[in-house]
Structure formats: C-alpha cells, structure tokens
Design a protein around this motif. Structure first.
Motif, mmCIF file in Angstrom:
data_model
loop_
_atom_site.group_PDB
_atom_site.id
_atom_site.type_symbol
_atom_site.label_atom_id
_atom_site.label_comp_id
_atom_site.label_asym_id
_atom_site.label_seq_id
_atom_site.Cartn_x
_atom_site.Cartn_y
_atom_site.Cartn_z
ATOM 1 N N SER A 188 37.934 54.357 84.877
ATOM 2 C CA SER A 188 37.851 55.914 84.296
ATOM 3 C C SER A 188 38.835 55.389 83.342
ATOM 4 N N ALA A 189 39.637 54.792 82.746
ATOM 5 C CA ALA A 189 39.383 54.562 81.973
ATOM 6 C C ALA A 189 38.838 54.044 80.317
ATOM 7 N N ALA A 190 38.390 53.718 81.407
ATOM 8 C CA ALA A 190 36.691 53.287 80.408
ATOM 9 C C ALA A 190 36.035 54.671 79.800
ATOM 10 N N HIS A 191 35.548 55.209 80.942
ATOM 11 C CA HIS A 191 35.394 56.075 80.857
ATOM 12 C C HIS A 191 35.458 57.911 80.096
ATOM 13 N N GLN A 192 36.601 57.224 79.593
ATOM 14 C CA GLN A 192 37.777 57.968 79.219
ATOM 15 C C GLN A 192 37.759 57.999 77.504
ATOM 16 N N GLU A 193 37.562 56.694 77.423
ATOM 17 C CA GLU A 193 37.505 56.039 76.440
ATOM 18 C C GLU A 193 35.825 56.263 75.717
ATOM 19 N N GLU A 194 35.103 56.045 76.311
ATOM 20 C CA GLU A 194 33.802 56.999 76.057
ATOM 21 C C GLU A 194 33.886 58.169 75.748
ATOM 22 N N HIS A 195 34.291 58.843 76.455
ATOM 23 C CA HIS A 195 34.657 60.711 76.230
ATOM 24 C C HIS A 195 34.620 60.813 74.367
ATOM 25 N N THR A 196 36.489 60.229 74.435
ATOM 26 C CA THR A 196 36.811 60.576 72.661
ATOM 27 C C THR A 196 36.732 59.858 71.720
ATOM 28 N N PHE A 197 35.467 58.928 72.263
ATOM 29 C CA PHE A 197 34.648 58.228 70.868
ATOM 30 C C PHE A 197 33.436 59.093 70.972
ATOM 31 N N LEU A 198 33.233 59.407 72.006
ATOM 32 C CA LEU A 198 31.571 60.866 71.475
ATOM 33 C C LEU A 198 32.139 62.018 71.661
ATOM 34 N N ILE A 199 32.626 62.351 71.393
ATOM 35 C CA ILE A 199 33.381 63.953 71.151
ATOM 36 C C ILE A 199 34.619 63.647 69.352
ATOM 37 N N ASN A 200 35.169 62.182 69.216
ATOM 38 C CA ASN A 200 35.491 61.710 67.643
ATOM 39 C C ASN A 200 33.991 61.296 66.852
ATOM 40 N N GLN A 201 33.272 60.778 67.610
ATOM 41 C CA GLN A 201 31.973 60.579 66.855
ATOM 42 C C GLN A 201 31.146 61.979 66.056
ATOM 43 N N SER A 202 30.965 62.977 67.423
ATOM 44 C CA SER A 202 30.382 63.680 67.017
ATOM 45 C C SER A 202 31.554 65.582 66.059
ATOM 46 N N ARG A 203 31.991 64.930 66.635
ATOM 47 C CA ARG A 203 33.049 65.419 64.455
ATOM 48 C C ARG A 203 32.817 65.380 63.385
ATOM 49 N N LEU A 204 33.141 64.069 63.328
ATOM 50 C CA LEU A 204 32.727 63.455 62.027
ATOM 51 C C LEU A 204 31.305 63.181 61.647
ATOM 52 N N LYS A 205 30.348 63.218 63.585
ATOM 53 C CA LYS A 205 29.012 63.614 62.190
ATOM 54 C C LYS A 205 28.915 64.670 61.785
ATOM 55 N N SER A 206 29.312 65.988 62.437
ATOM 56 C CA SER A 206 29.156 67.988 61.610
ATOM 57 C C SER A 206 29.888 67.811 60.801
ATOM 58 N N ALA A 216 32.275 58.593 51.582
ATOM 59 C CA ALA A 216 32.737 57.412 52.265
ATOM 60 C C ALA A 216 33.950 57.020 53.135
ATOM 61 N N ASP A 217 34.776 57.777 53.188
ATOM 62 C CA ASP A 217 35.997 57.508 54.408
ATOM 63 C C ASP A 217 35.580 57.555 55.417
ATOM 64 N N LEU A 218 34.955 58.701 55.476
ATOM 65 C CA LEU A 218 34.113 59.188 57.152
ATOM 66 C C LEU A 218 33.360 58.428 57.688
ATOM 67 N N LEU A 219 32.743 57.530 56.634
ATOM 68 C CA LEU A 219 31.629 56.406 56.681
ATOM 69 C C LEU A 219 32.695 55.161 57.731
ATOM 70 N N ASN A 220 33.429 55.281 56.823
ATOM 71 C CA ASN A 220 34.024 54.090 57.482
ATOM 72 C C ASN A 220 34.449 54.122 58.325
ATOM 73 N N ARG A 221 35.373 55.370 58.983
ATOM 74 C CA ARG A 221 35.923 55.900 59.743
ATOM 75 C C ARG A 221 34.967 55.441 61.220
ATOM 76 N N ALA A 222 33.866 56.134 61.562
ATOM 77 C CA ALA A 222 32.487 55.961 62.153
ATOM 78 C C ALA A 222 32.693 55.045 62.032
ATOM 79 N N LYS A 223 31.579 53.869 61.371
ATOM 80 C CA LYS A 223 31.910 52.635 61.473
ATOM 81 C C LYS A 223 33.384 51.653 62.310
ATOM 82 N N GLN A 224 33.913 51.815 61.339
ATOM 83 C CA GLN A 224 35.613 51.643 62.513
ATOM 84 C C GLN A 224 35.798 52.158 64.393
ATOM 85 N N SER A 225 35.568 53.059 64.561
ATOM 86 C CA SER A 225 35.506 53.548 65.563
ATOM 87 C C SER A 225 34.477 52.919 66.178
ATOM 88 N N THR A 226 32.887 52.609 65.741
ATOM 89 C CA THR A 226 32.344 52.350 66.657
ATOM 90 C C THR A 226 32.314 50.602 67.087
#
Length: 119
Positions: free
Chosen positions: A43-61, A16-26
C-alpha cells in the motif's frame, strides 16, 4: 540586459532545474522496492507511485509551458497576452516568465471561469 534576454535565461535555468528534478525523482522512485513486503508495504509503495506520477505530471506541464514560452520568444509573440492581445507587464514576465496572459487577461479568464462554473 534586455527584458527578453533575461526572461530567456530564467526560462532556460528553470527548464534545467525541472529536468534535474524529474531525473532525480525518477532515480529515487526506482530505488524503492515495490515488489516485496506485506499489504502495508504494498500500500505504501502504491501511494509512493501515485505521488511520483502526480509530481511527474506537474513537472511535465511546467516543462511544456516553458517550451511554449521559448517558442514564443523565437517567433516574436513572447510578451503578448493571449486574451487581450496587449503587452504583458514587464514585472509579470520577470516573475512568471512562462506566462501567456497579462494581469488583466488573467482576471478576465478568472471571471469567465466563475461565470461558467455558476459561482
């Protein structure tokens, strides 16, 4: 309370905590204006997107491992090491309720990885 019930409750809470974190970060990521600005802003937006995708991948794992652990609880294989086929230590299950291996199994995996990595 029995060990498996405690682990199941922990797994469900973490899920539940991970799902909430994923929803909030999205939600947070979607609030960022990615279409405007100069090169630095882009460039900053691109970096934010990269960080977001990495975090989402970790949450999914993490969620996948939790789902696998919940399935093992259902089918009766929870708490059995996938390497040694021995019982996983209770303290380990309480600390890492999604674990698939005992301490001995983890050491064996690490040793094999070092051997095949040429270390």
């Amino acid at each position: 309370m029995d060990l498996y019930k405690m682990c199941r409750q922990k797994l469900l809470k973490i899920k539940a905590d991970l799902l909430n974190r994923a929803k909030q970060s999205t939600f947070d990521f979607n609030q960022i204006d990615k279409a405007h600005g100069d090169e630095i802003d882009q460039s900053a937006a691109h970096q934010e997107e990269h960080t977001f995708l990495i975090n989402q991948s970790r949450l999914k794992s993490q969620l996948v491992e939790i789902e696998f652990a919940l399935a093992r609880l259902e089918n009766g294989t929870y708490g059995i090491c996938e390497v040694t086929e021995e019982k996983i230590e209770n303290e380990r299950l309480l600390a890492i309720p999604w674990t698939r291996v005992s301490i001995e199994g983890a050491e064996m995996n690490e040793s094999a990885q070092k051997k095949y990595a040429g270390i």
